[in-house]
Design an enzyme around this catalytic site. Sequence first.
Site, PDB file in Angstrom:
ATOM      1  N   ASN A  91     -47.683  -7.874   7.912  1.00  0.00           N
ATOM      2  CA  ASN A  91     -47.445  -9.291   7.564  1.00  0.00           C
ATOM      3  C   ASN A  91     -46.367  -9.847   8.405  1.00  0.00           C
ATOM      4  O   ASN A  91     -46.313 -11.155   8.887  1.00  0.00           O
ATOM      5  CB  ASN A  91     -47.261  -9.726   6.057  1.00  0.00           C
ATOM      6  CG  ASN A  91     -48.572  -9.374   5.335  1.00  0.00           C
ATOM      7  OD1 ASN A  91     -49.125 -10.330   5.291  1.00  0.00           O
ATOM      8  ND2 ASN A  91     -48.832  -8.400   4.517  1.00  0.00           N
ATOM      9  N   ARG A 102     -27.128  -2.531  -7.210  1.00  0.00           N
ATOM     10  CA  ARG A 102     -27.944  -3.637  -6.730  1.00  0.00           C
ATOM     11  C   ARG A 102     -27.124  -4.851  -6.059  1.00  0.00           C
ATOM     12  O   ARG A 102     -27.695  -5.658  -5.322  1.00  0.00           O
ATOM     13  CB  ARG A 102     -28.794  -3.833  -7.752  1.00  0.00           C
ATOM     14  CG  ARG A 102     -29.821  -2.733  -7.877  1.00  0.00           C
ATOM     15  CD  ARG A 102     -30.891  -3.036  -9.078  1.00  0.00           C
ATOM     16  NE  ARG A 102     -31.709  -4.452  -8.753  1.00  0.00           N
ATOM     17  CZ  ARG A 102     -32.254  -5.158  -9.832  1.00  0.00           C
ATOM     18  NH1 ARG A 102     -32.344  -4.762 -10.874  1.00  0.00           N
ATOM     19  NH2 ARG A 102     -33.017  -6.204  -9.481  1.00  0.00           N
ATOM     20  N   MET A 158     -40.089  -3.715  -0.797  1.00  0.00           N
ATOM     21  CA  MET A 158     -40.328  -2.834  -2.231  1.00  0.00           C
ATOM     22  C   MET A 158     -39.385  -2.605  -2.995  1.00  0.00           C
ATOM     23  O   MET A 158     -39.050  -1.838  -3.962  1.00  0.00           O
ATOM     24  CB  MET A 158     -40.947  -1.417  -1.764  1.00  0.00           C
ATOM     25  CG  MET A 158     -42.153  -1.543  -0.967  1.00  0.00           C
ATOM     26  SD  MET A 158     -43.614  -2.612  -1.749  1.00  0.00           S
ATOM     27  CE  MET A 158     -44.038  -1.262  -2.969  1.00  0.00           C
ATOM     28  N   HIS A 207     -48.003 -11.245  -2.151  1.00  0.00           N
ATOM     29  CA  HIS A 207     -48.295 -10.207  -3.255  1.00  0.00           C
ATOM     30  C   HIS A 207     -50.098  -9.990  -3.237  1.00  0.00           C
ATOM     31  O   HIS A 207     -51.105 -10.994  -3.166  1.00  0.00           O
ATOM     32  CB  HIS A 207     -48.164 -10.676  -4.557  1.00  0.00           C
ATOM     33  CG  HIS A 207     -48.494  -9.504  -5.516  1.00  0.00           C
ATOM     34  ND1 HIS A 207     -47.872  -8.560  -5.930  1.00  0.00           N
ATOM     35  CD2 HIS A 207     -49.582  -9.670  -6.733  1.00  0.00           C
ATOM     36  CE1 HIS A 207     -48.364  -7.701  -7.039  1.00  0.00           C
ATOM     37  NE2 HIS A 207     -49.314  -8.495  -7.263  1.00  0.00           N
TER      38      HIS A 207
HETATM   39  C1  GRF Z   1     -49.133  -5.893   1.649  1.00  0.00           C
HETATM   40  O1  GRF Z   1     -50.270  -5.760   1.054  1.00  0.00           O
HETATM   41  C2  GRF Z   1     -48.318  -6.847   0.927  1.00  0.00           C
HETATM   42  O2  GRF Z   1     -48.923  -7.741   0.321  1.00  0.00           O
HETATM   43  C3  GRF Z   1     -47.683  -5.602  -0.137  1.00  0.00           C
HETATM   44  O3  GRF Z   1     -47.398  -4.610   0.729  1.00  0.00           O
HETATM   45  C4  GRF Z   1     -48.117  -4.639   1.936  1.00  0.00           C
HETATM   46  C5  GRF Z   1     -47.267  -4.450   2.998  1.00  0.00           C
HETATM   47  O4  GRF Z   1     -48.023  -4.555   4.298  1.00  0.00           O
HETATM   48  N1  GRF Z   1     -46.570  -5.820  -1.120  1.00  0.00           N
HETATM   49  P1  GRF Z   1     -47.365  -4.845   5.644  1.00  0.00           P
HETATM   50  O5  GRF Z   1     -45.958  -3.928   5.595  1.00  0.00           O
HETATM   51  O6  GRF Z   1     -47.115  -6.303   5.776  1.00  0.00           O
HETATM   52  O7  GRF Z   1     -48.235  -4.194   6.683  1.00  0.00           O
END
Ligand code: GRF
Length: 192
Positions: free
Chosen positions: A18, A69, A94, A113
């Site tokens: 992404n 955090r 994450m 998401h």
């Molecule tokens: C994607 O599916 C995003 O929506 C999810 O984790 C994945 C990350 O993929 N939360 P990338 O690192 O962008 O390839």
Amino acid sequence: MTTARIRTAVFISGGGSNMAALIEAARAPEYPAEIVLVVSDEPGAGGLEKARTAGVEACVIDRRAYPDRAAFDAALTQAAEDAGCEIICLAGFMRLLTPGFVEHWQDRLLNIHPSLLPKFKGLNTHARALAAGEAEHGCTVHLVRAEMDTGPIIEQAKVPVLADDTPETLAARVLAEEHRIYPLALARVLFR
Ligand code: GRF
């Protein structure tokens, strides 16, 4: 007339596909954002090298190096602000962010998401959508609020669930849509 492009950070934890889609979209001179910084909380994230290859500064901010955090989140804000960023895109990042961080970046913090929110917040969305017998699944870009996977929806894309889908085949169909809508959503937020 030229308008200044908004300096943008992308936060990742993994492969960064992404992130790569955002960097690619932002190559167009008329795109309203410029991706100037990639931050990963994982030293081994594959996206770091992808970002550098694309000519974008990339750094690691490792949660394990901070006592709590709040200190970790303060380091994230510092890095984004040092780079002059006004907006942050979470892209497979994450870690849950503290309410203080979310408030600081209110309406300037986006997340993608892999489900049609408000359905299937949290993890393993594709397997859960299959188990629930959904006919459609998809992805959502939203503004981040303190509660996980909530906040105003900017863009959604739907895909059909096919009879022979596995979580992997469904994830791949959704991911292609993620790459399409994240750049659209970022532009939409900046134009309004
Ligand atoms: C994607 O599916 C995003 O929506 C999810 O984790 C994945 C990350 O993929 N939360 P990338 O690192 O962008 O390839």
